[in-house]
Design an enzyme around this catalytic site. Structure first.
Site, PDB file in Angstrom:
ATOM      1  N   HIS A 262       0.851  -1.194   0.000  1.00  0.00           N
ATOM      2  CA  HIS A 262       0.000   0.000   0.000  1.00  0.00           C
ATOM      3  C   HIS A 262       0.887   1.244   0.000  1.00  0.00           C
ATOM      4  O   HIS A 262       1.628   1.491   0.954  1.00  0.00           O
ATOM      5  CB  HIS A 262      -0.896   0.005   1.240  1.00  0.00           C
ATOM      6  N   ASP A 264       0.842   5.254  -0.268  1.00  0.00           N
ATOM      7  CA  ASP A 264       0.114   6.520  -0.310  1.00  0.00           C
ATOM      8  C   ASP A 264       0.717   7.405  -1.395  1.00  0.00           C
ATOM      9  O   ASP A 264       1.923   7.668  -1.398  1.00  0.00           O
ATOM     10  CB  ASP A 264       0.188   7.215   1.043  1.00  0.00           C
ATOM     11  N   ASP A 374      -7.424   1.830   2.673  1.00  0.00           N
ATOM     12  CA  ASP A 374      -7.056   2.863   3.648  1.00  0.00           C
ATOM     13  C   ASP A 374      -7.930   4.102   3.581  1.00  0.00           C
ATOM     14  O   ASP A 374      -7.629   5.110   4.205  1.00  0.00           O
ATOM     15  CB  ASP A 374      -5.587   3.241   3.434  1.00  0.00           C
TER      16      ASP A 374
END
Length: 1004
Positions: A262, A264, A374
């Protein structure tokens, strides 16, 4: 038997830490190291490889914040190591507890070929297996000295979040640069003991399996010669063979492991650094795929794939090969993992359009799932958008972060505002950085809420945010957990394979209706007001640019700016990422975002102006262009003509020093403090403001949440409030028919202008705040004399209802919530709307007065002032527009919400411009008029029912139509939907409440 369990467990911990793990690399020699520090922003690879370097030694400090250093490491493999496995161990100064939050590196060969990333949990580079004695080693490391913004004392204000304030002090100490022999037998022994030790710790103390493992571990430790770990490792492993071979019980929970990292797209680093984080991770994962035949890796966010393609073509070539093999999997089908609360209808749709189209164009792959692990809660309109994009599933785990209530399902169907249901999964492992630890696997089993009905769950596995993704250690653990007694079974699978199995075994799961509200991170609806206003303005400018350019293209041959609109949409979609639009990134990110939004506004303004001038032609007729979806001032939606003016507004002074504004529809009283003490709907004879209360009330709260400063507002903020009732000035505005109010408080200043537009039943409140507070929360309150147990809040392609009461903990937890352009409150025969042009956070509360009436207070959230991660959050000047609309129906709320966000444009021309398309029913709202993305010249019209009722409407094309198709969001015909008939350009449509439809009209 005596209970020696704790003794053996303690022995295992110490022997692993102090003897066995250190023996993984039994021999090493130092490498020679030299470095070049790039003077500014990152440089192309060729430049970094060719730079002049200077010698540097282990123990040296390096790396100014946000800098790039190119290390060259050289050495020779000792002859004695011939035939063995040799790796370079390159520790740039990592803290292994912070994968993804500090320095990182990408290793290259001298010819510029990327090898793999370097990260805190991934410091090795394979040299050979076996290696040649005397072999020369030469590697280059592009090392990013990203500072640690969120340290062991998180949420501490720091200047490190912006290159302009971060300074130049070195951030890291070069720790290890060695060639080393890898003892693979010892490495496997470490993994064996970790898997068994972690499993053992999760089993009941009275479980026979736990004691069986304990005795096997004890025998293995007895077999290890602590002075010759390598020589005895195989013997120790043999003591564990039987317990590792015992199969899982038939009823064991089944985990689909998906390799994951993951990342960002911006957060505690700027966008430019994410470009490199993605490249490092992709290099790591393609290398791991080569080594591990069972491993599967999934990466979401088409934007990140596009960055690899543009900036790292060598990595891109490896990615394309792995995708073709079906093991490097495009996931999610969105441009970025966006926020879903705040993006408008079209923007949310375009996330899927651009994301899915990228994967289709590049790989021929279509995603079935939305992948949003998220994102900070999920808007109630999202299921319909997912389905309209051709997808079927949703994955997230963020709802597990909720602080008040535990969500009751892990696998369920989520029903949106129109009745669309999407098969949804929350991984019970409760993390998107699973590392295959026994505690994580056991937690997933215990936590899974659908036992008895289902047996499958998903585990996104790997370090994210530049931590390097999945590691070889995770893969090795998963191999041992594939079929192991006492554990869930673990199998590497693609997201689509998991969802197919999960839906097949549980075809009728529970249903959850309405938004998926995250009981945390509520302040993301307000933090960084400039970013949020930039997003809202960009969304509406894009609507205008497409509308007027399409109209001009059909009518005048105006060149439709396909490429420019595509590029700008992708820029706006990128900035809807779930740490940019929510305001939770470092100062650098938001500084760049504000500049980007300004450029977007200028460019779109140019497109709009050019298209409107092409449509208007030469002439002196004053034209009003109306981009809103409803008629305004006599000008039809999507058209232009001279405005029809009606009514007038007057202002009179009151004896108490206040003012009265009156336009024949609404009479507003403003007291000497600049507060609204009356808003009388003249036709209904109904007062809007609650007795004894005042509207336009600015309220200031202390605001220091327990953690997550930019993200959170904790409910105790309401315990202290200051009503800003003192006014420095309350005077007539320059036009004589408005009221101007000036207030000062703390170090800040507010200037407001209250106005009543002629012929319109709304009080407009223009607010300018020169904001210089810290850790404060500013609200704008309207206490209404209105009794209702719910209110409507606009979301994508419609609205939904939230309670005004707090009967249960679920309702009480929603003390700060999201709306788009309006909230609407209504008694059966009379309602009120509060509309806005760029705010999202709000709260609605109710109280019963002494006279028995109910005061329902709507408060709009204007500004916050958290100090982490941006210590200067929102300091400076901000402008807001809100309107109070008494007597409003839900249709009025919809209309006024559009109007306040799409101000009229005026220019002179030859005469009236007819709309390209019209709809004969106000409840059917057109959200997009554009030319088809494929360049065919077809006109695409997207619309939805906006009032929450069934609608029968006629859409009329203002051009000859040869045919019409109902399409998905990607403008592809829907195979199971018959096209509506066309009668002289008129198309009859029937819509369910909030139903979304896209039509593709072929020009004759």
């Amino acid at each position: 038997m005596h209970d020696d369990r704790t003794l053996v467990e303690a022995r295992l911990r110490r022997v692993l830490d102090e003897r066995i793990r250190p023996a993984v690399y039994p021999e090493s020699v130092p490498l020679d190291v030299a470095v070049w520090h790039a003077p500014g922003e990152p440089v192309p690879v060729a430049e970094g490889l060719a730079a002049d370097v200077e010698p540097v030694t282990v123990g040296s400090r390096w790396g100014a914040p946000w800098g790039t250093s190119w290390f060259r490491v050289t050495g020779t493999v000792p002859e004695a190591w011939a035939g063995r496995t040799v790796e370079a161990v390159l520790d740039l100064g990592f803290d292994e507890n912070m994968p993804g939050f500090q320095c990182e590196g990408l290793v290259y060969r001298p010819d510029g070929t990327p090898v793999k990333g370097l990260n805190p949990r991934n410091q090795w580079v394979r040299i050979g297996a076996p290696v040649q004695g005397g072999e020369e080693v030469r590697l280059h490391v592009e090392a990013a000295s990203n500072p640690v913004v969120m340290d062991y004392r998180p949420f501490t204000p720091t200047p490190l979040g912006d290159l302009e304030t971060a300074g130049s002090d070195p951030q890291y100490t070069l720790t290890r640069m060695d060639l080393a022999v890898l003892d693979e037998t010892v490495w496997h022994l470490v993994t064996d003991l970790e898997v068994l030790g972690e499993l053992m710790a999760e089993l009941p103390v009275d479980s026979p399996r736990r004691w069986e493992i304990l005795r096997a571990v004890e025998r293995a430790l007895d077999a290890v010669d602590l002075q010759d770990v390598g020589g005895t490792a195989e013997r120790a492993r043999s003591r564990l063979t039987d317990v590792l071979a015992a199969p899982a019980v038939p009823s064991a929970h089944r985990i689909s492991a998906v390799g994951h990292a993951h990342i960002d797209s911006a957060w505690l680093w700027p966008l430019r650094e994410t470009v490199r984080k993605v490249a490092r991770t992709a290099a790591n994962m393609t290398a791991l795929l080569d080594d591990e035949p069972d491993f599967v890796f999934a990466m979401s966010q088409a934007q990140q794939w596009a960055w690899v393609k543009e900036h790292r073509p060598e990595v891109w070539a490896r990615v394309k090969k792995a995708v073709a093999e079906g093991r490097f999997v495009p996931a999610g089908g969105m441009w970025v993992e966006s926020d879903t609360n705040m993006p408008g209808s079209e923007a949310m749709a375009r996330q899927f359009v651009h994301g899915k189209r990228f994967f289709l164009d590049e790989f021929g792959v279509e995603n079935d799932e939305a992948w949003l692990p998220d994102t900070f809660g999920f808007a109630a309109g999202l299921p319909q958008i997912i389905k309209a994009a051709g997808s079927r599933y949703l994955l997230t785990q963020k709802i597990s972060w909720s602080r008040t209530n535990r969500f009751p399902h892990h696998t369920f169907r989520w029903e949106g505002i129109d009745g669309t249901r999407i098969f949804t999964h929350f991984p019970p492992v409760d993390t998107y950085n699973c590392s295959m630890r026994g505690a994580e696997i056991a937690h997933a089993v215990r936590n899974f809420k659908d036992k008895g009905a289902a047996r499958h769950s998903l585990a996104p596995t790997g370090w994210g945010d530049g931590g390097g993704g999945t590691t070889r250690e995770m893969v090795a653990k998963a191999a041992r957990l594939r079929d192991l007694e006492g554990s869930a079974t673990v199998t590497w699978e693609t997201p689509s394979a998991f969802f197919a199995k999960a839906e097949a075994e549980n075809p009728e799961p529970p249903v959850w209706v309405g938004e998926l509200y995250l009981e945390l991170h509520r302040a993301t609806l307000t933090s960084q007001a400039g970013t949020k206003q930039g997003n809202r303005r960009s969304e509406h400018l894009l609507r205008e640019a497409e509308l007027w350019a399409a109209t001009a293209a059909v009518r005048t041959g105006f060149p439709y700016p396909y490429a420019d609109l595509d590029r700008i949409w992708k820029t706006v979609l990128l900035h809807q990422f779930h740490d940019i639009l929510p305001g939770s990134s470092i100062a650098w990110v938001h500084r760049e975002a504000r500049a980007t939004y300004a450029r977007v506004a200028d460019e779109l303004g140019g497109i709009i102006d050019a298209a409107q001038r092409a449509l208007a032609g030469e002439g002196s007729v004053p034209l009003l262009f109306n981009a809103a979806p409803h008629t305004r001032s006599g000008v039809p939606a999507g058209g232009a003509r001279p405005a029809e003016m009606s009514g007038r507004t007057t202002r009179a002074e009151r004896p108490d020093g206040g003012h009265v504004l009156d336009n024949g529809l609404l009479r507003v009283g403003v007291d000497a403090r600049g507060l609204v003490d009356s808003a009388l709907d003249l036709a209904a004879g109904r007062e809007t403001i609650a007795p004894g209360r005042t509207g336009n009330l600015l309220q200031l709260h202390q605001d220091l949440p327990n953690m997550w400063d930019a993200w959170d507002v904790d409910e105790f903020y309401r315990n202290t409030v200051t009503d800003l009732t003192d006014a420095d000035e309350v005077t007539p505005g320059d036009d004589g028919v408005t009221v101007r109010i000036v207030r000062t408080f703390g170090a800040s200043r507010v200037t407001q202008v209250l106005s009543l537009p002629p012929g319109e039943k709304r009080l407009v409140v223009d607010t300018e705040v020169d904001w210089h507070e810290t850790e404060k929360f500013l609200k704008l309150a309207f206490p209404l004399d209105l009794h209702t147990d719910r209110y409507a809040s606009e979301t994508q392609f419609g609205h939904f209802f939230r309670p005004t009461h707090t009967n249960t903990s679920w309702e009480a937890a929603k003390f700060e919530a999201c709306n788009h352009r309006f909230v609407h409150l209504q008694e059966p025969d009379w309602g009120v709307a509060v509309v806005n042009d760029g705010t999202y956070g709000h709260d609605v509360t109710r109280a019963v007065r002494g006279d028995g009436g109910t005061t329902t207070t709507v408060r709009v959230s204007l500004l916050r002032a958290p100090r982490f991660p941006d210590p200067e959050t929102d300091q400076g000047v901000h402008r807001f527009r809100h309107a109070l609309v008494p007597g409003a129906s839900i249709g009025d709320a919809v209309r006024e919400g559009w109007r306040v966000n799409l101000p009229e444009r005026r220019l002179h021309g030859a005469g009236e411009v007819a709309p390209l398309v019209t709809v004969d029913r106000d409840s059917v709202v057109v959200t997009a008029v554009k030319l088809a993305d494929d360049g065919s010249g077809d006109v695409v019209v997207r619309f939805h029912e906006a009032h929450g009722a069934r609608a029968h409407a006629t859409l009329t094309a203002g051009f000859p139509v040869a045919g019409v198709e109902v399409t998905d969001l990607l403008e592809r015909p829907l195979a199971d939907t018959a096209p509506p008939a066309v009668d002289d350009g008129r198309i009859t449509v029937r819509l369910r409440p909030f139903e979304l439809t896209t039509l593709r009209l072929k020009q004759a």
